[in-house]
Design an enzyme around this catalytic site. Structure first.
Site: not given
Length: 274
Positions: A155-157, A159, A161
């Protein structure tokens, strides 16, 4: 103790600062040839921090030349495998310079390389959540087992990332289009969906997951240690080779395998039966 056949594999150069790990946050024990590593921060959903990453790296460096270890099993205490980076790690990212952030990123990359270069199978046993860096840690392992209630995701994208370090491994595991979807949409997916993608190897019922995972990993004690080590070395060596070079590398490993004690004994047993 005999020398592992691929003990000349290149070791990762640990460029980042190695921190003293809180041993209560990383539990290790060896039983029946299996090194069991438990992420032990259940109150933090086993979130990764500098000390935990350093502890994992130290565990792999220490176990590398121990021929009594046939496989490594990584799991999480409590309700989750690993929820990614903890709050302090995110705060550190926000406050660090580019040089400091690069050093931090390289530390995680070193862990993934140590897993890749470790001579024997490294198996992730995932239950609960394996998200962001936690999903990356599982993906970096040679094999992934999952409880049927496990949830995965990058799920980094969401935030701003990027799951950049694990991408080299993810792209080797599944298709380009599926990889693109997972890293740019950032959604969570079930163990069954991960199995269908080819991202994990087995799914077991939650009620029997712990024993099933141990049984699965313990089976490596029934196989030839030298053959498994050479197989892992060859499989990953082929990543950057042409077809012709892969065939040549395969021929070389084949010849080496024939000369091992395990192979010599195996051939003798087979001929005796005849």
């Amino acid at each position: 103790m005999r020398k592992p056949p691929n003990s000349d594999l290149p070791r990762s150069h640990l460029k980042s600062k190695v921190l003293e790990s809180n041993m209560s946050e990383l539990l290790t024990k060896t039983e029946n040839g299996v090194l069991q590593i438990t992420l032990n921060r259940p109150e933090k959903r086993n979130a990764l921090n500098d000390a935990l990453i350093s502890g994992l790296k130290n565990a792999f460096v220490s176990a590398r030349d121990n021929a009594e270890i046939h496989a490594v099993l990584i799991r999480g205490a409590g309700n989750d495998f690993c929820s990614g980076a903890d709050l302090s790690a995110l705060q550190k990212i926000a406050q660090s310079s580019i040089t400091e952030n690069l050093e931090d990123a390289e530390s995680l990359a070193e862990l993934f390389l140590l897993i890749r270069e470790f001579p024997r199978p490294v198996v992730a046993a995932v239950h609960g959540n394996a998200l962001a860096g936690g999903c990356g840690l599982a993906t970096a392992c040679d094999l992934v087992l999952a409880s049927d209630d496990a949830l995965f995701g990058y799920p980094e994208v969401k935030i701003g990332f990027v799951p950049a370090i694990v991408m080299a491994i993810l792209r080797r595991n599944i298709s380009e289009k599926r990889s693109f979807e997972l890293i740019t949409k950032g959604f969570s997916f079930t163990a069954q969906e991960a199995l269908e993608m080819g991202l994990i190897n087995r799914v077991f019922p939650a009620s029997e997951f712990e024993s099933a995972a141990l049984d699965y990993v313990s089976d490596f004690g029934k196989t030839s240690l030298s053959a498994v080590e050479l197989s892992k070395k060859l499989l990953y060596q082929m990543d950057g080779l042409s077809f012709e070079s892969s065939m040549k590398a395969g021929s070389e490993i084949n010849a080496i395998a024939r000369m091992t004690e395990d192979c010599q004994r195996g051939i003798a047993r087979f001929l005796d039966k005849k």
